[in-house]
Design a protein around this motif. Structure first.
Motif, PDB file in Angstrom:
ATOM      1  N   MET A   1      39.462  42.716  36.109  1.00 33.46           N
ATOM      2  CA  MET A   1      39.970  42.349  37.420  1.00 33.46           C
ATOM      3  C   MET A   1      41.280  41.597  37.234  1.00 33.46           C
ATOM      4  N   LEU A   3      44.254  39.809  38.856  1.00 36.53           N
ATOM      5  CA  LEU A   3      44.640  39.215  40.121  1.00 36.53           C
ATOM      6  C   LEU A   3      45.947  38.464  39.959  1.00 36.53           C
ATOM      7  N   LEU A  72      47.326  47.565  38.621  1.00 34.87           N
ATOM      8  CA  LEU A  72      46.268  46.628  38.972  1.00 34.87           C
ATOM      9  C   LEU A  72      44.972  47.318  39.383  1.00 34.87           C
ATOM     10  N   PHE A  74      41.475  45.590  41.225  1.00 36.72           N
ATOM     11  CA  PHE A  74      40.833  44.346  41.645  1.00 36.72           C
ATOM     12  C   PHE A  74      39.835  44.607  42.762  1.00 36.72           C
ATOM     13  N   SER A  91      38.686  46.790  47.649  1.00 36.00           N
ATOM     14  CA  SER A  91      38.930  47.195  46.265  1.00 36.00           C
ATOM     15  C   SER A  91      40.223  47.991  46.176  1.00 36.00           C
ATOM     16  N   TYR A 370      42.250  40.035  31.882  1.00 35.37           N
ATOM     17  CA  TYR A 370      41.262  39.942  32.961  1.00 35.37           C
ATOM     18  C   TYR A 370      41.429  38.590  33.664  1.00 35.37           C
ATOM     19  N   SER A 372      39.780  36.180  37.082  1.00 35.13           N
ATOM     20  CA  SER A 372      38.757  36.033  38.113  1.00 35.13           C
ATOM     21  C   SER A 372      38.985  34.729  38.858  1.00 35.13           C
TER      22      SER A 372
END
Length: 537
Positions: A1, A3, A72, A74, A91, A370, A372
Protein backbone atom coordinates in the motif's frame (compact mmCIF):
# COMPACT_ATOMS: atom_id res chain seq x y z
CA UNK A 1 0.00 0.00 0.00
CA UNK A 2 1.81 3.07 -1.22
CA UNK A 3 0.32 6.23 0.23
CA UNK A 4 1.24 9.89 0.26
CA UNK A 5 0.68 12.83 2.60
CA UNK A 6 -1.43 14.51 -0.09
CA UNK A 7 -3.66 11.45 -0.21
CA UNK A 8 -4.02 11.37 3.57
CA UNK A 9 -4.91 15.06 3.62
CA UNK A 10 -7.66 14.43 1.10
CA UNK A 11 -8.97 11.45 3.03
CA UNK A 12 -9.27 13.49 6.20
CA UNK A 13 -10.79 16.45 4.42
CA UNK A 14 -7.89 18.72 5.35
CA UNK A 15 -7.35 20.21 1.92
CA UNK A 16 -8.33 23.88 2.03
CA UNK A 17 -11.61 24.50 0.23
CA UNK A 18 -11.51 28.29 0.32
CA UNK A 19 -9.30 31.21 1.15
CA UNK A 20 -11.71 32.56 3.76
CA UNK A 21 -10.07 33.62 7.03
CA UNK A 22 -10.33 30.97 9.71
CA UNK A 23 -11.06 32.25 13.21
CA UNK A 24 -10.94 30.20 16.41
CA UNK A 25 -14.30 30.20 18.17
CA UNK A 26 -14.57 32.59 21.09
CA UNK A 27 -16.36 29.94 23.17
CA UNK A 28 -13.08 27.98 23.56
CA UNK A 29 -15.03 24.73 24.04
CA UNK A 30 -13.82 21.73 25.99
CA UNK A 31 -11.61 19.41 24.00
CA UNK A 32 -13.77 16.63 22.64
CA UNK A 33 -16.97 16.30 20.60
CA UNK A 34 -19.44 19.18 20.43
CA UNK A 35 -22.47 16.92 19.94
CA UNK A 36 -23.58 13.41 20.81
CA UNK A 37 -22.40 10.60 18.56
CA UNK A 38 -25.26 8.12 19.01
CA UNK A 39 -26.49 8.08 15.44
CA UNK A 40 -25.72 6.16 12.26
CA UNK A 41 -23.71 8.50 10.02
CA UNK A 42 -23.79 6.18 7.01
CA UNK A 43 -26.64 7.94 5.24
CA UNK A 44 -26.25 11.46 6.55
CA UNK A 45 -26.18 14.10 3.84
CA UNK A 46 -22.71 15.25 4.96
CA UNK A 47 -21.17 11.79 4.71
CA UNK A 48 -22.92 11.08 1.40
CA UNK A 49 -21.54 14.34 0.06
CA UNK A 50 -18.04 13.37 1.19
CA UNK A 51 -18.40 9.99 -0.54
CA UNK A 52 -19.44 11.61 -3.80
CA UNK A 53 -16.64 14.18 -3.66
CA UNK A 54 -13.79 11.85 -2.67
CA UNK A 55 -13.08 10.21 -6.07
CA UNK A 56 -12.78 13.69 -7.58
CA UNK A 57 -10.22 14.64 -4.92
CA UNK A 58 -8.13 11.61 -5.85
CA UNK A 59 -8.43 12.33 -9.58
CA UNK A 60 -7.27 15.88 -8.92
CA UNK A 61 -4.19 14.59 -7.09
CA UNK A 62 -3.44 12.35 -10.06
CA UNK A 63 -3.93 15.13 -12.61
CA UNK A 64 -1.72 17.58 -10.70
CA UNK A 65 1.04 15.03 -10.26
CA UNK A 66 0.76 14.88 -6.46
CA UNK A 67 0.11 11.14 -6.83
CA UNK A 68 1.44 8.75 -9.48
CA UNK A 69 -1.54 7.15 -11.21
CA UNK A 70 0.35 4.29 -12.86
CA UNK A 71 2.68 3.19 -10.03
CA UNK A 72 0.51 3.47 -6.93
CA UNK A 73 -1.72 0.80 -5.42
CA UNK A 74 -3.73 1.75 -2.36
CA UNK A 75 -6.88 0.82 -0.45
CA UNK A 76 -8.79 3.12 1.92
CA UNK A 77 -11.35 1.95 4.47
CA UNK A 78 -13.46 4.42 6.48
CA UNK A 79 -15.39 2.82 9.35
CA UNK A 80 -17.66 3.79 12.22
CA UNK A 81 -18.17 2.45 15.72
CA UNK A 82 -21.85 3.38 15.36
CA UNK A 83 -22.32 0.50 12.92
CA UNK A 84 -19.12 -1.51 13.46
CA UNK A 85 -18.60 -1.69 9.70
CA UNK A 86 -17.25 0.31 6.81
CA UNK A 87 -18.85 3.55 5.76
CA UNK A 88 -16.76 3.90 2.61
CA UNK A 89 -14.07 2.03 0.68
CA UNK A 90 -11.88 3.15 -2.16
CA UNK A 91 -9.20 1.24 -4.08
CA UNK A 92 -6.81 2.18 -6.84
CA UNK A 93 -4.40 -0.08 -8.71
CA UNK A 94 -1.98 1.54 -11.12
CA UNK A 95 -1.15 -0.25 -14.34
CA UNK A 96 2.41 -0.92 -13.19
CA UNK A 97 1.25 -2.39 -9.88
CA UNK A 98 -1.23 -4.95 -11.17
CA UNK A 99 1.44 -7.63 -11.41
CA UNK A 100 2.04 -7.38 -7.63
CA UNK A 101 -1.52 -8.47 -6.75
CA UNK A 102 -1.44 -12.22 -6.32
CA UNK A 103 -5.23 -12.55 -6.40
CA UNK A 104 -5.67 -10.14 -9.28
CA UNK A 105 -7.60 -7.57 -7.23
CA UNK A 106 -7.15 -5.14 -4.35
CA UNK A 107 -9.74 -5.18 -1.56
CA UNK A 108 -10.01 -5.09 2.23
CA UNK A 109 -8.72 -8.68 2.42
CA UNK A 110 -5.48 -7.91 0.55
CA UNK A 111 -2.47 -8.25 2.87
CA UNK A 112 0.29 -5.66 2.84
CA UNK A 113 3.11 -4.58 5.13
CA UNK A 114 2.13 -1.96 7.73
CA UNK A 115 5.54 -0.90 9.04
CA UNK A 116 5.56 1.07 12.26
CA UNK A 117 1.82 0.77 12.74
CA UNK A 118 3.19 -2.38 14.40
CA UNK A 119 4.26 -0.22 17.36
CA UNK A 120 0.64 0.50 18.21
CA UNK A 121 -0.12 -3.21 18.55
CA UNK A 122 2.97 -3.86 20.66
CA UNK A 123 1.72 -1.29 23.19
CA UNK A 124 -1.86 -2.55 22.89
CA UNK A 125 -0.71 -6.08 23.75
CA UNK A 126 1.37 -4.93 26.73
CA UNK A 127 -1.53 -2.96 28.20
CA UNK A 128 -3.96 -5.82 27.53
CA UNK A 129 -1.69 -8.23 29.37
CA UNK A 130 -0.36 -6.13 32.26
CA UNK A 131 -2.67 -3.11 32.57
CA UNK A 132 -1.74 0.50 31.93
CA UNK A 133 -0.07 0.67 35.34
CA UNK A 134 2.84 -1.16 33.70
CA UNK A 135 3.80 2.22 32.19
CA UNK A 136 5.04 3.33 35.63
CA UNK A 137 7.32 0.31 36.11
CA UNK A 138 11.06 0.53 35.39
CA UNK A 139 11.91 -1.56 32.36
CA UNK A 140 14.59 -3.35 34.42
CA UNK A 141 11.78 -4.95 36.43
CA UNK A 142 11.11 -7.14 33.39
CA UNK A 143 14.53 -7.03 31.73
CA UNK A 144 17.08 -6.99 34.57
CA UNK A 145 19.84 -7.63 32.01
CA UNK A 146 19.63 -3.93 31.09
CA UNK A 147 20.69 -2.81 34.57
CA UNK A 148 24.26 -2.00 35.48
CA UNK A 149 25.06 1.40 33.97
CA UNK A 150 24.39 3.47 37.08
CA UNK A 151 27.96 4.63 37.49
CA UNK A 152 28.73 5.06 33.80
CA UNK A 153 29.34 8.35 32.02
CA UNK A 154 25.85 9.86 31.38
CA UNK A 155 26.75 10.88 27.83
CA UNK A 156 27.96 7.40 26.90
CA UNK A 157 25.33 5.02 28.25
CA UNK A 158 21.69 4.82 29.25
CA UNK A 159 20.84 4.39 32.92
CA UNK A 160 18.08 1.86 32.32
CA UNK A 161 16.92 1.92 35.93
CA UNK A 162 15.57 5.42 35.12
CA UNK A 163 13.67 4.24 32.05
CA UNK A 164 10.07 3.14 32.53
CA UNK A 165 7.97 1.01 30.21
CA UNK A 166 5.89 4.14 29.63
CA UNK A 167 8.94 6.16 28.64
CA UNK A 168 9.62 3.62 25.91
CA UNK A 169 5.98 3.48 24.78
CA UNK A 170 5.77 7.29 24.69
CA UNK A 171 9.10 7.54 22.83
CA UNK A 172 10.63 9.58 25.64
CA UNK A 173 13.40 7.22 26.72
CA UNK A 174 16.11 8.53 24.40
CA UNK A 175 16.75 4.95 23.33
CA UNK A 176 17.43 5.73 19.67
CA UNK A 177 17.26 3.51 16.62
CA UNK A 178 18.06 -0.10 15.97
CA UNK A 179 19.92 0.13 12.66
CA UNK A 180 23.39 -0.16 14.18
CA UNK A 181 22.37 -3.33 16.04
CA UNK A 182 21.04 -4.84 12.81
CA UNK A 183 24.20 -3.86 10.96
CA UNK A 184 26.34 -5.67 13.53
CA UNK A 185 24.22 -8.77 14.13
CA UNK A 186 21.85 -9.42 11.25
CA UNK A 187 22.48 -10.77 7.75
CA UNK A 188 19.30 -11.89 6.00
CA UNK A 189 21.32 -14.19 3.73
CA UNK A 190 22.81 -16.16 6.63
CA UNK A 191 21.42 -18.26 9.49
CA UNK A 192 20.30 -16.66 12.77
CA UNK A 193 23.22 -14.88 14.41
CA UNK A 194 21.60 -13.16 17.38
CA UNK A 195 19.35 -13.69 20.36
CA UNK A 196 17.22 -11.46 22.63
CA UNK A 197 20.14 -11.51 25.03
CA UNK A 198 22.33 -9.99 22.30
CA UNK A 199 19.81 -7.19 21.82
CA UNK A 200 19.69 -6.38 25.53
CA UNK A 201 23.47 -6.56 25.84
CA UNK A 202 23.86 -4.18 22.91
CA UNK A 203 21.45 -1.60 24.36
CA UNK A 204 23.04 -1.78 27.79
CA UNK A 205 26.67 -1.63 26.72
CA UNK A 206 26.78 0.09 23.32
CA UNK A 207 23.74 2.34 23.00
CA UNK A 208 24.37 6.01 23.71
CA UNK A 209 21.38 8.06 24.90
CA UNK A 210 19.81 10.36 22.32
CA UNK A 211 18.19 12.63 24.93
CA UNK A 212 17.72 12.54 28.69
CA UNK A 213 14.62 10.61 29.83
CA UNK A 214 11.29 12.46 29.48
CA UNK A 215 12.92 15.58 28.02
CA UNK A 216 11.41 15.24 24.54
CA UNK A 217 9.59 12.73 22.39
CA UNK A 218 12.14 11.31 19.94
CA UNK A 219 11.11 8.50 17.59
CA UNK A 220 12.76 5.27 18.70
CA UNK A 221 12.72 1.96 16.85
CA UNK A 222 15.20 0.67 19.42
CA UNK A 223 12.81 1.40 22.27
CA UNK A 224 10.12 -0.70 20.64
CA UNK A 225 12.54 -3.55 20.07
CA UNK A 226 13.03 -3.47 23.85
CA UNK A 227 9.25 -3.32 24.41
CA UNK A 228 8.88 -6.46 22.32
CA UNK A 229 11.07 -8.26 24.83
CA UNK A 230 9.01 -6.82 27.71
CA UNK A 231 5.90 -8.44 26.21
CA UNK A 232 7.77 -11.68 25.68
CA UNK A 233 8.86 -11.74 29.34
CA UNK A 234 5.34 -10.96 30.54
CA UNK A 235 4.14 -14.19 28.94
CA UNK A 236 7.30 -16.28 29.09
CA UNK A 237 7.15 -16.77 25.32
CA UNK A 238 8.64 -15.33 22.16
CA UNK A 239 7.25 -12.01 20.97
CA UNK A 240 5.55 -13.73 18.03
CA UNK A 241 3.82 -16.23 20.32
CA UNK A 242 2.90 -13.55 22.86
CA UNK A 243 1.19 -11.17 20.45
CA UNK A 244 -0.67 -14.07 18.85
CA UNK A 245 -2.04 -15.07 22.25
CA UNK A 246 -2.84 -11.60 23.58
CA UNK A 247 -4.14 -9.84 20.43
CA UNK A 248 -4.47 -11.83 17.23
CA UNK A 249 -6.45 -14.79 18.60
CA UNK A 250 -8.82 -12.88 20.95
CA UNK A 251 -9.68 -10.31 18.27
CA UNK A 252 -9.88 -12.79 15.40
CA UNK A 253 -7.16 -11.03 13.41
CA UNK A 254 -6.57 -13.92 11.05
CA UNK A 255 -4.52 -12.01 8.48
CA UNK A 256 -2.31 -10.06 10.88
CA UNK A 257 1.11 -11.62 11.42
CA UNK A 258 4.72 -10.86 12.30
CA UNK A 259 6.06 -12.88 9.35
CA UNK A 260 5.33 -13.08 5.64
CA UNK A 261 2.11 -14.95 4.74
CA UNK A 262 2.60 -18.33 3.12
CA UNK A 263 0.44 -20.94 1.43
CA UNK A 264 -1.69 -21.13 -1.70
CA UNK A 265 -4.37 -18.74 -2.94
CA UNK A 266 -2.78 -15.75 -1.23
CA UNK A 267 -4.37 -12.30 -1.53
CA UNK A 268 -1.33 -10.06 -1.00
CA UNK A 269 0.66 -7.22 -2.53
CA UNK A 270 4.01 -8.87 -3.28
CA UNK A 271 6.24 -6.31 -4.96
CA UNK A 272 9.22 -8.58 -5.55
CA UNK A 273 8.32 -8.77 -9.23
CA UNK A 274 8.49 -4.95 -9.44
CA UNK A 275 11.23 -3.87 -7.06
CA UNK A 276 14.29 -5.93 -6.14
CA UNK A 277 14.73 -3.77 -3.03
CA UNK A 278 11.25 -4.46 -1.71
CA UNK A 279 10.81 -5.22 1.98
CA UNK A 280 8.34 -8.04 1.29
CA UNK A 281 9.46 -11.17 3.18
CA UNK A 282 12.37 -9.30 4.79
CA UNK A 283 11.51 -10.43 8.32
CA UNK A 284 13.79 -9.98 11.33
CA UNK A 285 12.18 -11.53 14.40
CA UNK A 286 14.15 -9.50 16.93
CA UNK A 287 12.59 -6.24 15.66
CA UNK A 288 9.15 -7.64 14.85
CA UNK A 289 7.72 -5.46 17.62
CA UNK A 290 8.79 -2.20 16.02
CA UNK A 291 7.84 -2.45 12.34
CA UNK A 292 7.44 -5.90 10.83
CA UNK A 293 3.71 -6.68 10.76
CA UNK A 294 1.63 -7.78 7.80
CA UNK A 295 -2.10 -7.04 7.76
CA UNK A 296 -5.07 -6.13 5.63
CA UNK A 297 -7.70 -3.40 5.96
CA UNK A 298 -10.28 -5.82 7.38
CA UNK A 299 -8.05 -6.70 10.34
CA UNK A 300 -7.01 -3.08 10.90
CA UNK A 301 -10.70 -2.14 10.95
CA UNK A 302 -11.44 -4.92 13.44
CA UNK A 303 -8.56 -3.77 15.65
CA UNK A 304 -9.68 -0.14 15.50
CA UNK A 305 -13.22 -1.07 16.48
CA UNK A 306 -11.86 -3.26 19.29
CA UNK A 307 -10.04 -0.22 20.69
CA UNK A 308 -13.08 2.07 20.41
CA UNK A 309 -15.36 -0.64 21.82
CA UNK A 310 -12.99 -1.45 24.73
CA UNK A 311 -13.01 -5.14 23.87
CA UNK A 312 -9.71 -5.96 25.59
CA UNK A 313 -9.17 -2.93 27.81
CA UNK A 314 -11.48 -1.30 30.33
CA UNK A 315 -13.20 1.89 29.13
CA UNK A 316 -11.16 3.98 31.57
CA UNK A 317 -7.92 2.40 30.37
CA UNK A 318 -8.89 2.99 26.74
CA UNK A 319 -9.53 6.66 27.44
CA UNK A 320 -6.30 7.00 29.42
CA UNK A 321 -4.32 5.37 26.63
CA UNK A 322 -5.82 7.67 23.99
CA UNK A 323 -4.32 10.84 25.44
CA UNK A 324 -1.23 12.89 24.58
CA UNK A 325 1.85 12.37 26.70
CA UNK A 326 4.17 14.89 25.10
CA UNK A 327 4.24 17.85 22.78
CA UNK A 328 6.59 18.43 19.86
CA UNK A 329 8.10 21.49 18.26
CA UNK A 330 4.79 21.91 16.41
CA UNK A 331 1.58 23.46 17.77
CA UNK A 332 -0.48 20.87 15.90
CA UNK A 333 1.37 17.59 16.59
CA UNK A 334 1.34 15.71 19.90
CA UNK A 335 2.73 12.30 20.86
CA UNK A 336 1.11 9.44 22.75
CA UNK A 337 1.93 5.77 23.32
CA UNK A 338 2.78 5.57 20.46
CA UNK A 339 -0.02 7.71 18.95
CA UNK A 340 0.94 10.46 16.54
CA UNK A 341 -1.77 12.98 17.34
CA UNK A 342 -2.75 15.65 14.84
CA UNK A 343 -4.52 18.62 16.41
CA UNK A 344 -6.98 19.85 13.79
CA UNK A 345 -8.94 23.08 13.49
CA UNK A 346 -12.33 22.19 12.06
CA UNK A 347 -15.47 24.29 11.49
CA UNK A 348 -17.78 24.28 14.51
CA UNK A 349 -20.83 24.04 12.19
CA UNK A 350 -21.19 23.48 8.43
CA UNK A 351 -19.96 26.42 6.40
CA UNK A 352 -18.67 28.37 9.40
CA UNK A 353 -15.23 29.98 9.45
CA UNK A 354 -15.20 29.61 13.24
CA UNK A 355 -13.19 26.58 14.32
CA UNK A 356 -12.72 24.28 17.28
CA UNK A 357 -9.95 21.84 18.14
CA UNK A 358 -10.27 18.12 17.42
CA UNK A 359 -7.55 15.53 18.03
CA UNK A 360 -6.99 12.78 15.47
CA UNK A 361 -5.12 9.73 16.81
CA UNK A 362 -2.94 8.21 14.12
CA UNK A 363 -0.02 5.86 13.63
CA UNK A 364 1.91 5.81 10.40
CA UNK A 365 4.27 3.14 9.18
CA UNK A 366 6.50 2.31 6.24
CA UNK A 367 8.62 -0.62 5.08
CA UNK A 368 10.70 0.68 2.13
CA UNK A 369 8.02 0.55 -0.59
CA UNK A 370 4.97 -0.07 1.64
CA UNK A 371 3.12 2.55 3.66
CA UNK A 372 0.17 2.34 6.03
CA UNK A 373 -1.81 4.92 8.01
CA UNK A 374 -4.07 3.96 10.91
CA UNK A 375 -6.29 6.71 12.35
CA UNK A 376 -9.02 6.94 14.98
CA UNK A 377 -11.10 10.01 15.75
CA UNK A 378 -12.84 9.50 19.12
CA UNK A 379 -14.38 12.98 18.78
CA UNK A 380 -16.58 11.66 16.03
CA UNK A 381 -18.51 8.55 15.16
CA UNK A 382 -15.46 6.52 14.39
CA UNK A 383 -12.80 7.07 11.76
CA UNK A 384 -14.21 9.14 8.92
CA UNK A 385 -13.85 12.22 6.76
CA UNK A 386 -13.36 14.65 9.61
CA UNK A 387 -15.35 17.73 8.55
CA UNK A 388 -18.10 15.49 7.15
CA UNK A 389 -18.36 13.69 10.49
CA UNK A 390 -18.59 17.01 12.30
CA UNK A 391 -21.31 18.19 9.94
CA UNK A 392 -23.18 14.90 10.32
CA UNK A 393 -23.13 15.32 14.11
CA UNK A 394 -24.47 18.88 13.81
CA UNK A 395 -27.10 17.67 11.35
CA UNK A 396 -28.21 14.98 13.80
CA UNK A 397 -28.21 17.44 16.71
CA UNK A 398 -30.44 19.85 14.82
CA UNK A 399 -32.86 17.04 13.97
CA UNK A 400 -32.87 15.01 17.21
CA UNK A 401 -31.60 17.21 20.05
CA UNK A 402 -32.71 20.78 19.44
CA UNK A 403 -36.19 21.89 20.53
CA UNK A 404 -38.29 23.23 23.40
CA UNK A 405 -38.82 21.26 26.62
CA UNK A 406 -41.37 21.98 29.36
CA UNK A 407 -41.92 20.69 32.91
CA UNK A 408 -45.54 19.42 32.89
CA UNK A 409 -45.80 19.95 36.65
CA UNK A 410 -44.66 23.57 36.29
CA UNK A 411 -45.18 24.87 32.73
CA UNK A 412 -43.32 28.08 33.49
CA UNK A 413 -40.20 25.93 33.85
CA UNK A 414 -38.91 25.39 30.32
CA UNK A 415 -35.84 25.56 28.12
CA UNK A 416 -35.03 25.73 24.43
CA UNK A 417 -31.96 24.04 22.93
CA UNK A 418 -30.55 25.17 19.60
CA UNK A 419 -27.83 24.42 17.08
CA UNK A 420 -26.36 27.77 16.08
CA UNK A 421 -24.23 28.50 13.04
CA UNK A 422 -20.69 29.36 14.00
CA UNK A 423 -20.99 28.08 17.59
CA UNK A 424 -19.91 24.72 19.06
CA UNK A 425 -22.19 22.58 21.20
CA UNK A 426 -25.88 23.07 21.90
CA UNK A 427 -27.09 26.58 22.60
CA UNK A 428 -29.25 27.28 25.66
CA UNK A 429 -31.49 29.70 23.80
CA UNK A 430 -33.79 30.22 26.77
CA UNK A 431 -34.07 28.77 30.27
CA UNK A 432 -36.82 29.61 32.76
CA UNK A 433 -37.40 28.09 36.21
CA UNK A 434 -40.84 28.71 37.72
CA UNK A 435 -41.27 31.86 35.70
CA UNK A 436 -37.86 33.27 36.52
CA UNK A 437 -35.16 33.73 33.95
CA UNK A 438 -32.51 31.37 35.28
CA UNK A 439 -29.82 33.79 34.03
CA UNK A 440 -29.00 35.42 30.78
CA UNK A 441 -28.15 32.22 28.97
CA UNK A 442 -28.29 33.60 25.45
CA UNK A 443 -24.74 32.48 24.74
CA UNK A 444 -24.28 29.57 27.12
CA UNK A 445 -23.39 26.22 25.55
CA UNK A 446 -24.00 22.59 26.55
CA UNK A 447 -21.38 19.90 25.88
CA UNK A 448 -21.55 16.11 26.35
CA UNK A 449 -19.31 14.75 29.10
CA UNK A 450 -19.07 11.15 27.90
CA UNK A 451 -21.02 9.88 30.94
CA UNK A 452 -24.08 7.76 30.21
CA UNK A 453 -26.35 5.21 31.87
CA UNK A 454 -25.36 2.29 29.64
CA UNK A 455 -21.67 1.82 30.39
CA UNK A 456 -18.36 3.62 30.60
CA UNK A 457 -17.24 2.26 27.24
CA UNK A 458 -16.57 4.54 24.30
CA UNK A 459 -18.81 2.25 22.25
CA UNK A 460 -21.83 3.19 24.37
CA UNK A 461 -21.57 6.72 23.00
CA UNK A 462 -22.49 5.36 19.58
CA UNK A 463 -25.60 3.44 20.62
CA UNK A 464 -28.42 4.38 18.26
CA UNK A 465 -31.31 2.27 19.64
CA UNK A 466 -33.04 1.98 23.00
CA UNK A 467 -33.23 4.27 26.03
CA UNK A 468 -30.14 6.14 27.15
CA UNK A 469 -29.42 8.84 29.75
CA UNK A 470 -26.49 11.09 28.86
CA UNK A 471 -24.89 13.81 30.98
CA UNK A 472 -24.16 17.29 29.66
CA UNK A 473 -22.58 20.30 31.32
CA UNK A 474 -23.48 23.93 30.76
CA UNK A 475 -20.44 26.08 30.08
CA UNK A 476 -20.47 29.75 30.95
CA UNK A 477 -19.62 31.92 27.96
CA UNK A 478 -16.03 33.06 27.85
CA UNK A 479 -15.82 36.83 28.26
CA UNK A 480 -14.81 38.18 24.89
CA UNK A 481 -11.13 37.63 24.37
CA UNK A 482 -9.92 41.11 23.51
CA UNK A 483 -6.76 39.95 21.82
CA UNK A 484 -5.92 36.32 21.16
CA UNK A 485 -2.43 35.05 21.86
CA UNK A 486 0.13 35.63 19.14
CA UNK A 487 0.47 31.88 18.57
CA UNK A 488 -3.21 31.86 17.57
CA UNK A 489 -2.72 34.65 15.07
CA UNK A 490 -3.70 37.48 17.42
CA UNK A 491 -1.85 40.43 18.85
CA UNK A 492 -1.95 39.32 22.47
CA UNK A 493 0.82 38.00 24.61
CA UNK A 494 1.65 34.49 25.74
CA UNK A 495 -1.85 33.57 26.95
CA UNK A 496 -5.36 34.11 25.65
CA UNK A 497 -6.94 34.31 29.15
CA UNK A 498 -9.35 31.45 28.50
CA UNK A 499 -10.66 29.79 31.66
CA UNK A 500 -13.56 27.71 30.32
CA UNK A 501 -12.03 24.41 31.36
CA UNK A 502 -11.68 25.66 34.95
CA UNK A 503 -15.32 26.65 35.39
CA UNK A 504 -17.23 23.34 35.36
CA UNK A 505 -19.03 22.84 38.71
CA UNK A 506 -16.84 25.55 40.16
CA UNK A 507 -19.71 26.77 42.34
CA UNK A 508 -21.71 23.54 42.52
CA UNK A 509 -23.74 21.26 40.23
CA UNK A 510 -25.99 23.94 38.73
CA UNK A 511 -24.38 23.33 35.35
CA UNK A 512 -25.50 19.66 35.09
CA UNK A 513 -28.21 18.51 32.66
CA UNK A 514 -29.25 14.91 31.94
CA UNK A 515 -30.58 14.07 28.48
CA UNK A 516 -33.03 11.18 28.09
CA UNK A 517 -32.92 9.72 24.60
CA UNK A 518 -35.08 7.08 22.93
CA UNK A 519 -33.70 5.63 19.69
CA UNK A 520 -31.35 8.60 19.44
CA UNK A 521 -33.98 11.31 19.87
CA UNK A 522 -33.98 13.58 22.90
CA UNK A 523 -37.39 13.20 24.62
CA UNK A 524 -36.78 14.94 27.95
CA UNK A 525 -34.19 16.90 29.91
CA UNK A 526 -33.55 16.57 33.65
CA UNK A 527 -32.22 19.50 35.66
CA UNK A 528 -31.13 17.65 38.83
CA UNK A 529 -30.45 20.65 41.05
CA UNK A 530 -34.11 21.73 40.86
CA UNK A 531 -35.62 18.27 40.42
CA UNK A 532 -37.23 19.34 37.14
CA UNK A 533 -38.00 16.97 34.27
CA UNK A 534 -38.75 18.88 31.07
CA UNK A 535 -40.41 17.02 28.19
CA UNK A 536 -40.22 17.79 24.50
CA UNK A 537 -43.16 19.77 23.09
Amino acid sequence: MLLDKALIASLLGLTASSTARIIATDEVPLIGPSFLSNFDPSNSSAINHAKSQFPGLIDNLFSTGELNRTDLAFHIDVFSAATNKSIYRYSHVGENSKISLTSGELNDKTISRIGSVTKLFTVYAIIAKAGIEVFAHPVTRYLPELAGNSDSEPLDSIRWEDITVGALANQQAGSGGVADFLTEYVDLDKPLQYSPEDLLKFFRNERKPVISPFRNAVYSDGGFAILGQVLARLLGKTYREAVQEVLFDPLGLESMSTTVPTGSNLNVIDRRSIDKNTSWAGDVEIVASTGSYYSNAADLRAAGLAILNSELLSPATTSQWMKPSSGTGSLVELVGAPWEISRLEIPVTPGSNRTRISDLYTKAGGNVDYTSIFALSPDHVGETFIPAAEYAAAENARRNLAGTFVDEASPDTNLTLSVDRGHPGLGLKSFWIKGNNARDHAHWRLYPTGLNSLSRSLSSLYRTKGTLRVAHRMVEPQPQIKSRAAVEGGKGGLFDNSFVWMNLEFVGPADEFIFNLVDGRLVSVEYPISGSVLKRV
